[in-house]
Scaffold this motif. Structure first.
Motif, PDB file in Angstrom:
ATOM      1  N   THR A 111       1.814  -1.751  -9.012  1.00 13.94           N
ATOM      2  CA  THR A 111       0.426  -2.198  -8.989  1.00 13.94           C
ATOM      3  C   THR A 111       0.419  -3.719  -8.884  1.00 13.94           C
ATOM      4  OG1 THR A 111      -0.239  -0.347 -10.380  1.00 13.94           O
ATOM      5  CG2 THR A 111      -1.770  -2.183 -10.211  1.00 13.94           C
ATOM      6  N   SER A 112      -0.028  -4.219  -7.742  1.00 12.81           N
ATOM      7  CA  SER A 112      -0.067  -5.671  -7.550  1.00 12.81           C
ATOM      8  C   SER A 112      -1.422  -6.245  -7.938  1.00 12.81           C
ATOM      9  CB  SER A 112       0.254  -6.035  -6.103  1.00 12.81           C
ATOM     10  OG  SER A 112      -0.723  -5.490  -5.233  1.00 12.81           O
ATOM     11  N   THR A 113      -2.490  -5.469  -7.686  1.00  9.78           N
ATOM     12  CA  THR A 113      -3.841  -5.970  -7.918  1.00  9.78           C
ATOM     13  C   THR A 113      -4.741  -4.833  -8.396  1.00  9.78           C
ATOM     14  OG1 THR A 113      -3.492  -7.467  -6.050  1.00  9.78           O
ATOM     15  CG2 THR A 113      -5.738  -7.262  -6.852  1.00  9.78           C
ATOM     16  N   THR A 114      -5.671  -5.180  -9.277  1.00 12.47           N
ATOM     17  CA  THR A 114      -6.708  -4.219  -9.682  1.00 12.47           C
ATOM     18  C   THR A 114      -8.077  -4.835  -9.448  1.00 12.47           C
ATOM     19  OG1 THR A 114      -6.703  -4.980 -11.987  1.00 12.47           O
ATOM     20  CG2 THR A 114      -5.242  -3.140 -11.439  1.00 12.47           C
ATOM     21  N   ILE A 115      -9.023  -4.002  -9.069  1.00  8.71           N
ATOM     22  CA  ILE A 115     -10.416  -4.411  -8.891  1.00  8.71           C
ATOM     23  C   ILE A 115     -11.278  -3.403  -9.643  1.00  8.71           C
ATOM     24  CG2 ILE A 115     -12.285  -4.885  -7.253  1.00  8.71           C
ATOM     25  CD1 ILE A 115     -10.141  -5.212  -5.063  1.00  8.71           C
ATOM     26  N   SER A 116     -12.177  -3.897 -10.482  1.00  5.43           N
ATOM     27  CA  SER A 116     -13.090  -2.997 -11.188  1.00  5.43           C
ATOM     28  C   SER A 116     -14.490  -3.591 -11.185  1.00  5.43           C
ATOM     29  CB  SER A 116     -12.613  -2.749 -12.624  1.00  5.43           C
ATOM     30  OG  SER A 116     -12.611  -3.953 -13.356  1.00  5.43           O
ATOM     31  N   ALA A 117     -15.490  -2.701 -11.297  1.00  4.75           N
ATOM     32  CA  ALA A 117     -16.883  -3.145 -11.301  1.00  4.75           C
ATOM     33  C   ALA A 117     -17.756  -2.042 -11.862  1.00  4.75           C
ATOM     34  CB  ALA A 117     -17.338  -3.521  -9.893  1.00  4.75           C
ATOM     35  N   ARG A 131      -7.769  -8.630 -10.770  1.00  2.00           N
ATOM     36  CA  ARG A 131      -6.586  -9.153 -11.454  1.00  2.00           C
ATOM     37  C   ARG A 131      -5.372  -9.054 -10.544  1.00  2.00           C
ATOM     38  NH1 ARG A 131      -5.791 -10.432 -16.431  1.00  2.00           N
ATOM     39  NH2 ARG A 131      -3.655  -9.682 -16.363  1.00  2.00           N
ATOM     40  N   ASN A 132      -4.663 -10.178 -10.395  1.00  2.00           N
ATOM     41  CA  ASN A 132      -3.351 -10.154  -9.777  1.00  2.00           C
ATOM     42  C   ASN A 132      -2.368  -9.947 -10.919  1.00  2.00           C
ATOM     43  OD1 ASN A 132      -0.688 -11.222  -8.991  1.00  2.00           O
ATOM     44  ND2 ASN A 132      -1.701 -11.658  -7.053  1.00  2.00           N
ATOM     45  N   GLU A 133      -1.810  -8.746 -10.999  1.00  2.00           N
ATOM     46  CA  GLU A 133      -0.964  -8.375 -12.130  1.00  2.00           C
ATOM     47  C   GLU A 133       0.371  -9.112 -12.122  1.00  2.00           C
ATOM     48  OE1 GLU A 133      -2.199  -6.717 -14.494  1.00  2.00           O
ATOM     49  OE2 GLU A 133      -3.976  -5.908 -13.533  1.00  2.00           O
ATOM     50  N   LYS A 165     -18.372 -21.599  -6.613  1.00  2.00           N
ATOM     51  CA  LYS A 165     -19.266 -20.668  -5.932  1.00  2.00           C
ATOM     52  C   LYS A 165     -18.656 -20.302  -4.592  1.00  2.00           C
ATOM     53  CE  LYS A 165     -23.995 -19.768  -4.623  1.00  2.00           C
ATOM     54  NZ  LYS A 165     -25.364 -20.274  -4.481  1.00  2.00           N
ATOM     55  N   GLY A 166     -18.515 -19.000  -4.353  1.00  2.00           N
ATOM     56  CA  GLY A 166     -17.939 -18.504  -3.106  1.00  2.00           C
ATOM     57  C   GLY A 166     -16.424 -18.483  -3.154  1.00  2.00           C
ATOM     58  N   LEU A 167     -15.846 -17.429  -2.581  1.00  2.00           N
ATOM     59  CA  LEU A 167     -14.391 -17.294  -2.594  1.00  2.00           C
ATOM     60  C   LEU A 167     -13.947 -16.454  -1.418  1.00  2.00           C
ATOM     61  CD1 LEU A 167     -11.903 -16.807  -5.325  1.00  2.00           C
ATOM     62  CD2 LEU A 167     -12.225 -14.791  -3.931  1.00  2.00           C
ATOM     63  N   ARG A 168     -12.805 -16.809  -0.845  1.00  2.00           N
ATOM     64  CA  ARG A 168     -12.119 -16.017   0.170  1.00  2.00           C
ATOM     65  C   ARG A 168     -10.686 -15.841  -0.302  1.00  2.00           C
ATOM     66  NH1 ARG A 168     -16.571 -15.737   1.240  1.00  2.00           N
ATOM     67  NH2 ARG A 168     -17.718 -16.031   3.159  1.00  2.00           N
ATOM     68  N   SER A 169     -10.174 -14.607  -0.186  1.00  2.00           N
ATOM     69  CA  SER A 169      -8.821 -14.349  -0.679  1.00  2.00           C
ATOM     70  C   SER A 169      -8.203 -13.189   0.087  1.00  2.00           C
ATOM     71  CB  SER A 169      -8.880 -14.006  -2.175  1.00  2.00           C
ATOM     72  OG  SER A 169      -7.611 -13.592  -2.649  1.00  2.00           O
ATOM     73  N   ASN A 170      -6.862 -13.129   0.073  1.00  2.00           N
ATOM     74  CA  ASN A 170      -6.215 -11.911   0.536  1.00  2.00           C
ATOM     75  C   ASN A 170      -6.468 -10.837  -0.515  1.00  2.00           C
ATOM     76  OD1 ASN A 170      -4.555 -12.918  -1.495  1.00  2.00           O
ATOM     77  ND2 ASN A 170      -2.667 -12.640  -0.362  1.00  2.00           N
ATOM     78  N   GLU A 171      -6.277  -9.559  -0.163  1.00  2.00           N
ATOM     79  CA  GLU A 171      -6.665  -8.482  -1.072  1.00  2.00           C
ATOM     80  C   GLU A 171      -5.816  -8.414  -2.333  1.00  2.00           C
ATOM     81  OE1 GLU A 171      -6.404  -4.752   0.986  1.00  2.00           O
ATOM     82  OE2 GLU A 171      -4.221  -4.807   1.093  1.00  2.00           O
ATOM     83  N   SER A 172      -4.644  -9.031  -2.316  1.00  2.00           N
ATOM     84  CA  SER A 172      -3.807  -9.032  -3.519  1.00  2.00           C
ATOM     85  C   SER A 172      -4.194 -10.154  -4.481  1.00  2.00           C
ATOM     86  CB  SER A 172      -2.333  -9.145  -3.145  1.00  2.00           C
ATOM     87  OG  SER A 172      -2.082 -10.396  -2.537  1.00  2.00           O
ATOM     88  N   PHE A 173      -5.142 -11.003  -4.072  1.00  2.00           N
ATOM     89  CA  PHE A 173      -5.604 -12.126  -4.878  1.00  2.00           C
ATOM     90  C   PHE A 173      -4.444 -13.048  -5.268  1.00  2.00           C
ATOM     91  CE2 PHE A 173      -7.498 -13.775  -9.023  1.00  2.00           C
ATOM     92  CZ  PHE A 173      -8.291 -14.711  -8.382  1.00  2.00           C
ATOM     93  N   SER A 174      -3.545 -13.250  -4.299  1.00  2.00           N
ATOM     94  CA  SER A 174      -2.423 -14.158  -4.524  1.00  2.00           C
ATOM     95  C   SER A 174      -2.593 -15.466  -3.749  1.00  2.00           C
ATOM     96  CB  SER A 174      -1.104 -13.493  -4.108  1.00  2.00           C
ATOM     97  OG  SER A 174      -1.137 -13.130  -2.740  1.00  2.00           O
TER      98      SER A 174
END
Length: 199
Positions: free
Chosen positions: A105-111, A132-134, A172-181
């Protein structure tokens, strides 16, 4: 790019309610029995139904590419709508686990709420969104986030708070790869340094 993504729905101790199928079938049979051959009435009722085509509790959705698991989504409740464009809705929240090449598990997303557009491969998250980038032990908090599965990106135009091992950054505002690294804050406006022993 994930051109061959497959989606599998795994039901864990769940009860599936096929609202449109069962409901429409029952209503259709009752109308046919009571109204003779009034097919216009039956068609009018079936075409006006706006509820989910399927609903399931305690689900696990697996996303794979060429037989390799890319991510899993867990939710208490899933509603699937088929018209006008198919989408899955997670009205009681969800958690996504994204895996690396060795299935860690590299990344988790919850909402608190989620909606995934099936054709576009885009998932929208709202309310207490946490990424979270684990591996790097860093966390993003925001109120709205979009995950573009095809481009393997996450982004938002809302306020963000990023917590790392040694600092907290606001913006305010963010762009990231999906792993949040690898991320960039579009409008940073504050930073706090944190002592390592205080975390």
């Amino acid at each position: 790019m994930v051109p061959k993504t497959q989606v599998f729905l795994i039901l864990k101790h769940s009860s599936i309610l096929f609202f449109s199928f069962c409901g429409i079938l029952i209503v259709s049979l009752l109308l046919l029995a009571g109204c003779g051959n009034d097919l216009k009435t039956v068609n009018a009722i079936t075409h006006n139904y706006t509820g989910p085509a399927m609903s399931a509790k305690n689900i696990e959705v697996v996303f794979s590419d060429s037989g390799k698991i890319q991510a899993k989504v867990y939710s208490i409740l899933l509603n699937r709508y088929s018209n006008p464009e198919p989408y899955m809705e997670f009205p009681l929240g969800f958690k996504v686990m994204i895996f690396d090449s060795v299935l860690r598990t590299s990344t988790t997303i919850s909402a608190n709420y989620g909606k995934r557009k099936e054709f576009a491969h885009i998932m929208e998250a709202k309310g207490n969104v946490i990424v979270r980038n684990e591996i790097k032990k860093q966390q993003l908090n925001t109120e709205r986030l979009t995950w573009d599965e095809n481009r393997r990106m996450i982004y938002t135009s809302e306020r963000v708070k990023i917590t790392t091992i040694d600092k907290v950054v606001f913006g305010k505002g963010l762009r990231s790869n999906e792993s949040f690294s690898d991320y960039s804050i579009l409008q940073p406006y504050g930073q706090l340094m944190v002592k390592k022993d205080s975390i």
